[in-house]
Structures are given as C-alpha cells and as structure tokens.
Design a protein around this motif. Structure first.
Motif, short mmCIF file in Angstrom:
data_model
loop_
_atom_site.label_atom_id
_atom_site.label_comp_id
_atom_site.label_asym_id
_atom_site.label_seq_id
_atom_site.Cartn_x
_atom_site.Cartn_y
_atom_site.Cartn_z
N LEU A 119 41.61 38.87 39.12
CA LEU A 119 41.73 39.21 40.50
C LEU A 119 42.90 38.23 41.04
O LEU A 119 43.80 38.47 41.61
N VAL B 260 38.17 45.90 43.18
CA VAL B 260 37.98 45.15 44.27
C VAL B 260 39.55 45.08 44.68
O VAL B 260 39.70 45.17 46.36
N THR C 131 35.75 38.44 36.28
CA THR C 131 36.66 39.01 37.33
C THR C 131 37.37 38.33 38.00
O THR C 131 38.67 38.58 38.10
#
Lengths: 292, 330
Positions: A184, A46, A180
């Motif tokens: 991130l 991402v 996640t």
C-alpha cells in the motif's frame, strides 16, 4: 495539452507503467511471507477505493485556479511544494533501485556514476520534451512490457508450485496488515502522483483512466509477483536482491542451457524511465505553479 | 534544435564507447571460451575437490567445433577449489550455461553449505541448475555423454525422464533446494546418480536434512516416499501405474500424542491395491526413524499454527511417539 479524448489509451498505459515503476524490480518485499499474495490483492482493492475517494479532491486541488486571497495562495503553494518533494523522493527511490540493478547485474564492470548520469540525462531529456512524447512512449512500452511479462509467466508455468501461495490457514489481522502495508505505502500510494500528473496535463483526472490504469498496472505487476512467488516461494524470493530477474533467469532454452534474462532488461528500463520522467514532469509543473 | 542534435550525438557516442566493452585487454574476447556445463564436489577429508565439465568453444574458428574437457582442483572451501580450478586453466570459466551441480553424499553439512553459498554468490550460475547427489562425483564426468554434448546435460534429460515416467517429483533445482532449506523441516530430496563401469545410472534419491544426507532410497522406495509427501505426479513404478494422486495431511494432539493421518487419494490404473497399500505402510515404517524426513513439521506449522506452537520446542519427542495412520482412496 487539451486533446483529452485522443490520449485516453495513452494515459491508461502511462498510469499502468508508472505503477509498475521500480516495484517490478524488487517485489516481493524482504518482509514477505506465505501471505504476501493475499496482502497484495488486499492492498490493490484498498488503493482502488482510496483513488476513487480522493479523485474529486485531487481534481479540485490540482486543476488550475484563481486564488481568492493570499492565505489560500500560501496553502496551495505549500501543497505544491510538498507534492514536488514527494515526487522527488519517489523519483530518487526509483532511480536508486534501477541503478542498483544495472550496476550489479547488467553492467557490473561499468562505473555506477556513469550509468546514473546517462540514465538521469535521458529521464530529464524526456521530461523536458513535449508531454505527448512520454504518452506515446508509454503506449508502445506498456504493450511490449505486458507481452514480455505474460510470455515469461507462460514459459515459467511448468515449474510453478501452487502450494507456494495456498493458504492452509487464514491469517490473523496483524499478519494481513503486515503483508498489506508495504504494498500500500510503497507501490499503490505513489500511484496518486500519476493522477496529479494527469491533472497538470489535462486539467482533470479521468475516472476511466484511473480505473483501467490501476487495474492494468496492478494485474501486470501481479503477474511478476506471482512469477517469483510461485517459482521460489515467498521466503526465498524475499531474500533475493532482484526476485523477478532471478525468476526470469530460470527460463532456459537450447542445448547449451542458455538464459533469457536479457529480454527482461527492457521491462525495467521502460518502467523506471517513464516513472522518473513523470515525477520530474510533476516537479516542473509544481515549480511553475509556485513561481508562475 | 541544433543544440539538441549535438546533445543526442554526444550521448550516443558516450554510450557506444562505454557500454560495448571497448576499454582494453580485460574485455577482449578470448579465442577460446570455457563454458561450464556442470560442476561436482567431492569431500577429501577437510578439503573439497571441485570438478568442472566444460564445453570449449573456439570463437576464432567455428570450423573447429566444440570439445569437452574435465578439470579438477582442490581447496579448503568450495569457492577456493573453483578458483584454483580456474587458475589451472588461466582462462575465466563461464558459468552461464551450468546446468548441473553434483554433490558428494559424504560432504559435511558445512561443506554442503559452502557449495550452496558459492552458487548463490556466483550470479552466473543459473538458479534453475539441477542438483544431484552421488558417491562417484570424482568419476561422474568421465562417463561418455550419450545424447547431448556433455554428461551434465545428459543427466538433466535423465532426471526429467524419470520424473515424467516414474512420477517422482524431486524438486531438486537449486532454487527449490534453497527454498526447502528455509522451511521448518529443512528437508530436500536429491536424485542419486551411481557410476558403474563408465555409465551413469539414476538409481534413486537421497533425503537431506540440514545439508546432511540422512537416508538413501531406491527408485521404488523414492516413488512411495513421494506419494507419502504429496510429491507424486502421474507415473509408473514396479507393477503400479498411478495418476491424479493427492495426499491430504491431518494432524491432532491428544494427551500429549500427535495423531497424524495421511489420506492418499489416487487413480490406481494398474496394480493391486492391497499390495500397494502394504508397500506404502512398510515404506513408512522403514523410513520413519527418529527424524522427520517426511517434512510433517512443514505441514503442521502452516496448517495448525496453535498446535505447532505447542510442539515446536520438543518436536522430535512428539514425532518419535506420534501415531501415523494412512488412509487410501484408490
């Protein structure tokens, strides 16, 4: 600095070591569970996409410019101010975690204030030197860091349990997001700061440096995360103060069961020092742009 | 430039003075260092007796070599007993080289917990230290070391050798025991060491659940237990030689009954298949009891989340009435 071609490799290694920063000390996060490795991989891809999407925007915003009017100038001053503030927050977070590690593990009997002052002095000194010094320091530091990380990974290999990362059932989207998001927000998003640093130094952010820097840093950090999780399992690692340091301490040699964790201290020192110096460098550049 | 040189000189001086221990008596290097190679804990009703096997190194005269000493002291808790032990010697005990933590199989759940908590709190103790169970922790270190400096280091070699030869994976490192305690089953398997006429023997393994010893297995039974729990690597036991073993776990809930299937796939290089399968079935029946010592609940909670949500509140009932089948692919 405008000799871009000479510093490509330096920039890649600087970016990689910046990404590792304080994350190498604390990963996995306390909220980690069996899906933490999957969350890390997801966060990495991402962030790769986010970096390349934002690259032209950051190039536009942070390269030197002439302002058309005072309104535009005010907007940019606000932007530079926010950037400086975010860099300061990131530098503080990195410094706090490193100082915490040193005072608890390396030098428990030395005053934490003394450790802090010495470390801050070194970081400030480094950031006020010519920026080529940081780039050159990053070059050889990353090589040593990578060799140390890879060596410890190989030495710990025989004690790894693959079922610590095996997924017996696919996670739900809620579980995946929960694993996640911390990576991130706390590991990969701050990487944008090193891109801003590149823009300040070279008047442009290179795609090659971004891709390779993020990839190398991501892979090295992944090895440290795997080292802890494969050895201890995610729940136990998450409960440790310094999971990677604990993982390295399990590597023993000799007839007296001697530990090797001392070799890991350079990894933390180099990663945190460079990250903080880069953040201070960004603050310096933003202040110059605001008042210059 | 001059200012920078002065600044660097001052920083270096401060670092040298503060970080190299030049601050007085507490940091003065002692003439003798007591390196703990192993610790053991024995229950004495509500108290704990701690034993420490130490290697004493004379730092001022290396010609005198090293010597081995055993010390013991008791206390209300594990930590107190070790503090009392250190107080007896009036020298700090250095735990950086501690490779073995032996626990008495009669320790209460709370006492065992104290041992675990103390080892975690004492950052000197290596997370990779091996844990063992014994009913002779008071005389364990009285044995003569055979191949290394201390009985503790000897036992590390013995455990590694049994794992290599017999294929039993104990997962008995301190960090593995702590990690297993965080799973649903809170079950772990420690090597059991017996002391007989001044000699130590690794005679099997003890299964613990919730810090309490629930079952004692001899070596062959231990190997079969490891086969059933997918903790067996290549090895030999009795007349059998097995390699590449893998045990797959499947579970289903039908009409309020758990159906558990264990698929054991392995290369049987030596031994009779029928005899082995019979031994596995008998081991399963003998060990089954009313408590899940095989850690099936870990497998169910990780692989069958919905099923686990259904059975978790009344798991013992489901386990006791479960139909367990073993299939073989040798």
């Amino acid at each position: 600095m405008n000799s871009k071609a000479n510093y490509t490799l330096h920039t890649i290694f600087l970016s990689a070591i910046f990404l590792m920063g304080n994350a190498v000390i604390i990963l996995p996060f306390p909220s980690a569970d069996d899906k933490t490795f999957l969350g890390y991989i997801f966060a990495f891809f991402v962030s790769l996409g986010v970096c390349f999407l934002l690259l032209p925007i950051l190039n536009n915003l942070y390269t030197k410019r002439n302002f058309k009017n005072s309104f535009q100038k005010a907007i940019f001053i606000a932007l530079y101010g926010v950037t400086a503030l975010l860099s300061a927050i990131e530098a503080y977070r990195c410094f706090y975690q490193y100082a915490d590690f040193v005072s608890k593990t390396v030098l428990p009997k030395v005053s934490p204030i003394l450790i802090s002052l010495i470390f801050i002095a070194i970081a400030i000194y480094l950031s006020f030197r010519h920026s080529s010094v940081i780039f050159k320091f990053s070059l050889f530091s990353f090589v040593l860091v990578f060799i140390a990380v890879a060596a410890f990974f190989i030495m710990s290999y025989k004690n790894f349990r693959l079922d610590n990362i095996s997924l017996l059932q696919l996670p739900t989207s809620k579980e995946l997001i929960k694993q996640t998001l911390p990576y991130l927000l706390k590991v990969f998003l701050p990487f944008l700061l090193v891109l801003i640093y590149q823009a300040c130094q070279f008047e442009r952010i290179g795609k090659k440096q971004t891709l390779w820097g993020l990839s190398l840093g991501g892979i090295t950090l992944c090895l440290t995360l795997l080292n802890s999780v494969l050895l201890f399992g995610a729940p136990f690692s998450a409960g440790l103060d310094f999971p990677y340091a604990s993982a390295i301490s399990t590597v023993t040699v000799g007839y007296l069961f001697s530990r090797m964790d001392g070799f890991s201290y350079f990894i933390y020192f180099a990663c945190c020092l460079i990250k903080i110096s880069v953040c201070i460098g960004i603050i310096k550049s933003m202040i110059k742009r605001i008042f210059g | 430039m001059k200012f920078e040189k002065i600044f660097i000189f001052l920083i270096t001086l401060i670092l040298l003075l503060t970080l190299t221990g030049c601050t007085g008596g507490v940091y003065r290097q002692p003439d003798q260092q007591y390196l703990v190679s192993g610790i053991a804990f024995k229950r004495d009703k509500s108290r704990i007796i701690a034993f420490a096997e130490t290697v004493v190194v004379n730092t001022e005269s290396t010609e005198q070599g090293v010597s081995r000493h055993i010390f013991s002291a008791s206390g209300n808790t594990a930590e107190e007993s070790l503090l009392n032990l250190s107080g007896k010697i009036s020298k700090p005990l250095l735990f950086d080289h501690c490779g073995l933590i032996a626990v008495d199989k009669d320790l209460s759940s709370e006492q065992f917990s104290q041992v675990i908590d103390y080892c975690k709190k004492n950052e000197q103790i290596n997370l990779a230290a091996y844990m063992i169970s014994s009913e002779n922790t008071d005389i364990l270190f009285d044995c003569e070391p055979v191949s290394t400096l201390t009985v503790s280091y000897d036992l590390l070699g013995v455990i590694d050798r049994v794992e290599f030869l017999n294929g039993i994976k104990f997962h008995n490192r301190y960090y593995e025991v702590c990690a297993n305690k965080l799973r649903e089953s809170r079950c772990f398997f420690l090597p059991f060491v017996l002391v007989n006429k001044g000699e130590y023997i690794l005679s099997g393994g003890d299964v613990y659940i919730d810090n309490k010893m629930v079952d004692s297995l001899e070596l062959t039974e231990g190997a079969l237990y490891c086969l059933l729990t997918d903790n067996f690597s290549d090895g030999k036991f009795e007349d059998f030689e097995i390699s590449d073993s893998k045990t797959r776990f499947e579970c289903d809930l039908r009409e309020d009954t758990l159906f558990i299937t264990l698929n054991i796939k392995a290369d049987l290089e030596k031994g009779d298949y029928a005899y082995l399968s019979d031994k596995i079935e008998r081991t399963l029946e003998n060990l089954r009891g009313n408590t899940d010592i095989f850690g099936f609940k870990d497998r169910i909670s990780r692989k069958y989340r919905n099923l686990w949500n259904t059975v978790k509140d009344n798991y013992n009932f489901y386990y006791t009435n479960a139909k367990i089948e073993v299939k073989y692919e040798f």
